[in-house]
Design a protein around this motif. Structure first.
Motif, PDB file in Angstrom:
ATOM      1  N   ALA A  52       0.836  -1.202   0.000  1.00 40.82           N
ATOM      2  CA  ALA A  52       0.000   0.000   0.000  1.00 40.82           C
ATOM      3  C   ALA A  52       0.871   1.252   0.000  1.00 40.82           C
ATOM      4  O   ALA A  52       1.907   1.300   0.667  1.00 40.82           O
ATOM      5  N   ILE A  53       0.421   2.256  -0.763  1.00 45.18           N
ATOM      6  CA  ILE A  53       1.034   3.586  -0.780  1.00 45.18           C
ATOM      7  C   ILE A  53      -0.077   4.598  -0.532  1.00 45.18           C
ATOM      8  O   ILE A  53      -1.024   4.700  -1.325  1.00 45.18           O
ATOM      9  N   ALA A  54       0.033   5.339   0.570  1.00 46.56           N
ATOM     10  CA  ALA A  54      -0.995   6.312   0.952  1.00 46.56           C
ATOM     11  C   ALA A  54      -0.389   7.707   0.937  1.00 46.56           C
ATOM     12  O   ALA A  54       0.455   8.033   1.762  1.00 46.56           O
ATOM     13  N   GLN A  55      -0.824   8.525  -0.009  1.00 48.32           N
ATOM     14  CA  GLN A  55      -0.297   9.879  -0.187  1.00 48.32           C
ATOM     15  C   GLN A  55      -1.308  10.899   0.338  1.00 48.32           C
ATOM     16  O   GLN A  55      -2.463  10.917  -0.079  1.00 48.32           O
ATOM     17  N   SER A  56      -0.849  11.761   1.246  1.00 45.63           N
ATOM     18  CA  SER A  56      -1.672  12.872   1.753  1.00 45.63           C
ATOM     19  C   SER A  56      -3.070  12.399   2.124  1.00 45.63           C
ATOM     20  O   SER A  56      -4.076  12.833   1.551  1.00 45.63           O
ATOM     21  N   VAL A  57      -3.129  11.521   3.111  1.00 43.76           N
ATOM     22  CA  VAL A  57      -4.388  10.882   3.486  1.00 43.76           C
ATOM     23  C   VAL A  57      -5.402  11.934   3.942  1.00 43.76           C
ATOM     24  O   VAL A  57      -5.164  12.702   4.876  1.00 43.76           O
ATOM     25  N   PHE A  58      -6.526  11.967   3.270  1.00 39.31           N
ATOM     26  CA  PHE A  58      -7.644  12.861   3.572  1.00 39.31           C
ATOM     27  C   PHE A  58      -8.307  12.344   4.846  1.00 39.31           C
ATOM     28  O   PHE A  58      -9.079  11.386   4.815  1.00 39.31           O
ATOM     29  N   ARG A  59      -8.020  12.981   5.996  1.00 38.39           N
ATOM     30  CA  ARG A  59      -8.481  12.476   7.285  1.00 38.39           C
ATOM     31  C   ARG A  59      -9.890  13.002   7.589  1.00 38.39           C
ATOM     32  O   ARG A  59     -10.169  13.541   8.653  1.00 38.39           O
ATOM     33  N   THR A  60     -10.752  12.812   6.641  1.00 32.87           N
ATOM     34  CA  THR A  60     -12.123  13.284   6.771  1.00 32.87           C
ATOM     35  C   THR A  60     -12.881  12.453   7.795  1.00 32.87           C
ATOM     36  O   THR A  60     -12.623  11.252   7.960  1.00 32.87           O
ATOM     37  N   PRO A  61     -13.822  13.045   8.503  1.00 30.81           N
ATOM     38  CA  PRO A  61     -14.653  12.254   9.404  1.00 30.81           C
ATOM     39  C   PRO A  61     -15.457  11.196   8.645  1.00 30.81           C
ATOM     40  O   PRO A  61     -15.874  11.408   7.512  1.00 30.81           O
ATOM     41  N   LEU A  62     -15.648  10.066   9.304  1.00 30.70           N
ATOM     42  CA  LEU A  62     -16.570   9.045   8.816  1.00 30.70           C
ATOM     43  C   LEU A  62     -17.799   9.091   9.714  1.00 30.70           C
ATOM     44  O   LEU A  62     -17.819   8.500  10.796  1.00 30.70           O
ATOM     45  N   PRO A  63     -18.831   9.804   9.309  1.00 32.16           N
ATOM     46  CA  PRO A  63     -20.016   9.931  10.152  1.00 32.16           C
ATOM     47  C   PRO A  63     -20.828   8.640  10.166  1.00 32.16           C
ATOM     48  O   PRO A  63     -20.623   7.733   9.353  1.00 32.16           O
ATOM     49  N   THR A  64     -21.761   8.586  11.072  1.00 28.01           N
ATOM     50  CA  THR A  64     -22.729   7.493  11.079  1.00 28.01           C
ATOM     51  C   THR A  64     -23.846   7.807  10.085  1.00 28.01           C
ATOM     52  O   THR A  64     -24.049   8.962   9.699  1.00 28.01           O
TER      53      THR A  64
ATOM     54  N   PRO B 267       3.540  -4.197   3.521  1.00 30.52           N
ATOM     55  CA  PRO B 267       4.486  -3.086   3.378  1.00 30.52           C
ATOM     56  C   PRO B 267       3.756  -1.803   2.983  1.00 30.52           C
ATOM     57  O   PRO B 267       2.798  -1.828   2.205  1.00 30.52           O
ATOM     58  N   LEU B 268       4.242  -0.684   3.543  1.00 26.93           N
ATOM     59  CA  LEU B 268       3.516   0.580   3.400  1.00 26.93           C
ATOM     60  C   LEU B 268       4.479   1.735   3.150  1.00 26.93           C
ATOM     61  O   LEU B 268       5.527   1.820   3.786  1.00 26.93           O
ATOM     62  N   ILE B 269       4.085   2.615   2.231  1.00 27.01           N
ATOM     63  CA  ILE B 269       4.663   3.958   2.095  1.00 27.01           C
ATOM     64  C   ILE B 269       3.565   4.944   2.443  1.00 27.01           C
ATOM     65  O   ILE B 269       2.437   4.831   1.948  1.00 27.01           O
ATOM     66  N   VAL B 270       3.882   5.920   3.306  1.00 26.41           N
ATOM     67  CA  VAL B 270       2.875   6.909   3.693  1.00 26.41           C
ATOM     68  C   VAL B 270       3.559   8.253   3.893  1.00 26.41           C
ATOM     69  O   VAL B 270       4.674   8.329   4.399  1.00 26.41           O
ATOM     70  N   GLY B 271       2.909   9.332   3.460  1.00 21.24           N
ATOM     71  CA  GLY B 271       3.505  10.648   3.627  1.00 21.24           C
ATOM     72  C   GLY B 271       2.570  11.761   3.201  1.00 21.24           C
ATOM     73  O   GLY B 271       1.398  11.540   2.876  1.00 21.24           O
ATOM     74  N   SER B 272       3.124  12.965   3.204  1.00 18.30           N
ATOM     75  CA  SER B 272       2.334  14.151   2.849  1.00 18.30           C
ATOM     76  C   SER B 272       3.276  15.191   2.272  1.00 18.30           C
ATOM     77  O   SER B 272       4.497  15.019   2.273  1.00 18.30           O
ATOM     78  N   THR B 273       2.711  16.286   1.794  1.00 26.04           N
ATOM     79  CA  THR B 273       3.534  17.411   1.364  1.00 26.04           C
ATOM     80  C   THR B 273       3.865  18.271   2.587  1.00 26.04           C
ATOM     81  O   THR B 273       3.316  18.086   3.670  1.00 26.04           O
ATOM     82  N   SER B 274       4.757  19.218   2.407  1.00 26.00           N
ATOM     83  CA  SER B 274       5.278  19.974   3.550  1.00 26.00           C
ATOM     84  C   SER B 274       4.270  20.933   4.154  1.00 26.00           C
ATOM     85  O   SER B 274       4.238  21.125   5.369  1.00 26.00           O
ATOM     86  N   ASN B 275       3.445  21.565   3.342  1.00 22.89           N
ATOM     87  CA  ASN B 275       2.645  22.703   3.824  1.00 22.89           C
ATOM     88  C   ASN B 275       1.158  22.553   3.567  1.00 22.89           C
ATOM     89  O   ASN B 275       0.444  23.541   3.433  1.00 22.89           O
TER      90      ASN B 275
ATOM     91  N   VAL C  38      -4.530  16.331   7.406  1.00 23.82           N
ATOM     92  CA  VAL C  38      -3.810  15.479   6.461  1.00 23.82           C
ATOM     93  C   VAL C  38      -2.509  14.926   7.044  1.00 23.82           C
ATOM     94  O   VAL C  38      -2.285  13.717   7.072  1.00 23.82           O
ATOM     95  N   ILE C  39      -1.632  15.813   7.488  1.00 26.96           N
ATOM     96  CA  ILE C  39      -0.231  15.460   7.723  1.00 26.96           C
ATOM     97  C   ILE C  39      -0.066  14.356   8.756  1.00 26.96           C
ATOM     98  O   ILE C  39       0.810  13.482   8.613  1.00 26.96           O
ATOM     99  N   CYS C  40      -0.883  14.346   9.793  1.00 26.59           N
ATOM    100  CA  CYS C  40      -0.733  13.349  10.856  1.00 26.59           C
ATOM    101  C   CYS C  40      -1.102  11.939  10.406  1.00 26.59           C
ATOM    102  O   CYS C  40      -0.863  10.976  11.143  1.00 26.59           O
TER     103      CYS C  40
END
Length: 540
Positions: A239-251, A333-341, A394-396
């Motif tokens: 898996a490769i996860a780029q700039s994960v959109f940490r949006t809420p998952l509502p009910t 195996p995983l790659i995960v990251g984000s952009t700087s700003n 995103v970044i976290c």
């Protein structure tokens, strides 16, 4: 390059003769003609992986492809044309005042990029790409992979179309009874595409057991969901996860006011849910597009104003950040990251932005967030806003996924640090890497994009990025087939949070890498640990 020819007219032409027209792939139920985009690259575009979700199938779970129907519709033709991009899925607004609505409901297709001459039995590793766009918009044509295969003709790449916005993520509690509709239809599209890959990618020369899922933004969020969802079978090995959109998952209950607004705005607001759904399935795309846009453009006053994945309790059973912390995810195996700003919030008021992005945060929660971002630690109010919103937005995701993953599997983290040169800004904003990795693309509304020519030094940096990505796809390690000039990418762990800074050489040379390793700052680690601890309140 083989361009559009109406191959369907070649009735009765033998396959042996048709092959001379261009590259083909026989899937057993139909043979497709591909487009030779480079001497070593073939693109098979718009291949269906599921039944069209139209009519009574609107707002329902993905139906596997009826291959008998496809064979019959080919009417005995030697070849089916797969040399042009298909219609993209119905778009929502990008949120900057544009109207959505372009596209088609008959959009459950894949684009398959393969080396020229690849054949069954080659068992090449596969990259399965899920585009971003907030689960609201996005057109795979805007992120082409021809140049990736041209650089590394030893992989297969599959880029998928999936239902977006209300068409993919309409939700109301009554959907617990599938008589009415199905939760998370757009995410189920992705799963069905993975199952299609498992069944048919060998025909293109790929290995169904060597599939790496990759996505950016909502695509990165989708990768996270695939790693935590109750899918019933393992459909990927990396898996490769780029700039994960940490949006809420509502009910579904939290989404019900949005459902009622949408139905009313589309002219289907009266009667039982059964009657509303019958009305919505008969409504025009224009009416539904206007209704979903209206919610996003401020005409809906509820807390949850976007059509996103929901906690359905069956497929998506928990918030992914919490599930990662408890080890309840697929260990690959995983790659995960984000952009700087990056940040996905707008405005200047941190409190309001956090509340808008995470509606369930209490005032006490927000005050605790603010305490972690004192004004005197930042160069400007705008920088403080960007960091204070960008980390939880995103970044976290880097730490939330990377630290738990490293306990079970090889894990690598990155910080992308080269601005999009067409943005007119020095900051490295959300999606900056897409411009570099995909031929200078800048996406616009309703499936559009603009491609900007890249300089030799930019092309060299793009090649470095692609080499790392495809090395991971090929070997489960970004270093195995990296460019000679590129630094060794050290692994990330909770106790040693090192990451690569992916960066174009500042001297604009083509033979030198600007990338380097760094340790994640302690302040970021502390702040992200707090954001992770608030996963229940943030619903991510």
């Amino acid at each position: 390059m083989f361009t559009l020819l109406n191959i369907a007219l070649f009735s009765g032409v033998a396959i042996a003769q048709a092959v001379s027209i261009g590259p083909t792939v026989d899937l057993g139920y139909v043979t497709y003609l591909g487009n030779q985009s480079y001497p070593n690259t073939v693109a098979y575009l718009g291949i269906p992986y599921a039944e069209p979700p139209v009519g009574n199938l609107r707002f329902r779970a993905t139906v596997p492809l009826n291959t008998t129907r496809v064979t019959e519709e080919a009417k005995g033709e030697a070849l089916v044309n797969a040399t042009y991009y298909p219609d993209f899925c119905i778009q929502g607004t990008t949120g900057v005042g544009d109207a959505g609505g372009a596209g088609s409901e008959d959009c459950l297709k894949v684009n398959v990029y393969s080396p020229y001459g690849a054949k069954e039995g080659d068992n090449l590793p596969v990259l399965f790409y899920i585009h971003g766009g907030g689960y609201v918009f996005g057109n795979p044509r805007n992120w082409p992979f021809d140049s990736w295969i041209n650089q590394s003709p030893n992989v297969i790449i599959v880029s998928i179309y999936y239902r977006l916005d209300s068409f993919g993520f309409l939700a109301t509690p009554e959907f617990t009874d599938p008589t009415y509709g199905d939760f998370n239809a757009g995410f189920k599209d992705q799963i069905q595409a993975l199952k299609w890959v498992k069944s048919y990618i060998s025909k293109f020369g790929g290995s169904p057991t060597k599939v790496t899922i990759n996505g950016q933004s909502a695509g990165g969020s989708s990768v996270e969901l695939h790693m935590t969802a109750n899918q019933g079978e393992q459909l990927f090995s990396g898996a490769i996860a780029q700039s994960v959109f940490r949006t809420p998952l509502p009910t579904p209950e939290q989404q019900q006011p949005l459902f009622q607004f949408y139905a009313l705005y589309a002219g289907c607001g009266t009667g039982s849910v059964a009657k509303q759904m019958t009305c919505l399935r008969g409504a025009s795309i224009n009416a539904l597009a206007r209704a979903q846009d209206a919610a996003a453009q401020g005409k809906f006053s509820g807390l949850y104003d976007s059509f996103h994945p929901v906690l359905d309790g069956v497929l998506i059973t928990g918030h992914p950040t919490r599930m990662f912390q408890y080890g309840e995810f697929v260990h690959v195996p995983l790659i995960v990251g984000s952009t700087s700003n990056e940040t996905l919030s707008g405005g200047a008021n941190i409190s309001l932005a956090l509340k808008e992005f995470f509606p369930s945060l209490t005032d006490e929660d927000i005050q605790e967030f603010l305490w972690l971002y004192p004004a005197d630690e930042f160069d400007s109010p705008s920088q403080r806003f960007q960091v204070a919103t960008g980390e939880p937005d995103v970044i976290c995701g880097r730490q939330a996924m990377g630290a738990p993953s490293s306990l079970y599997s090889n894990t690598w983290a990155y910080r992308y640090n080269t601005p999009n040169p067409t943005s007119g800004a020095d900051i490295v904003a959300h999606s900056a890497e897409n411009w570099m990795m995909f031929d200078g693309t800048n996406t616009g509304p309703n499936g559009s994009t603009t491609f900007t020519p890249q300089t030799p030094s930019e092309l060299a940096f793009a090649s470095e990025l692609v080499a790392y990505w495809l090395s991971f796809v090929r070997a489960g390690d970004p270093n195995a087939y990296k460019l000679d000039k590129s630094p060794t990418w050290e692994q990330y762990s909770e106790t040693n949070p090192t990451r690569i800074v992916l960066m174009q050489d500042l001297q604009n040379l083509t033979v030198v890498s600007g990338s380097y390793m760094e340790r994640q700052p302690v302040t970021e680690t502390v702040r992200c640990a707090f954001a992770i601890s608030k996963a229940q309140a943030c619903e991510n």
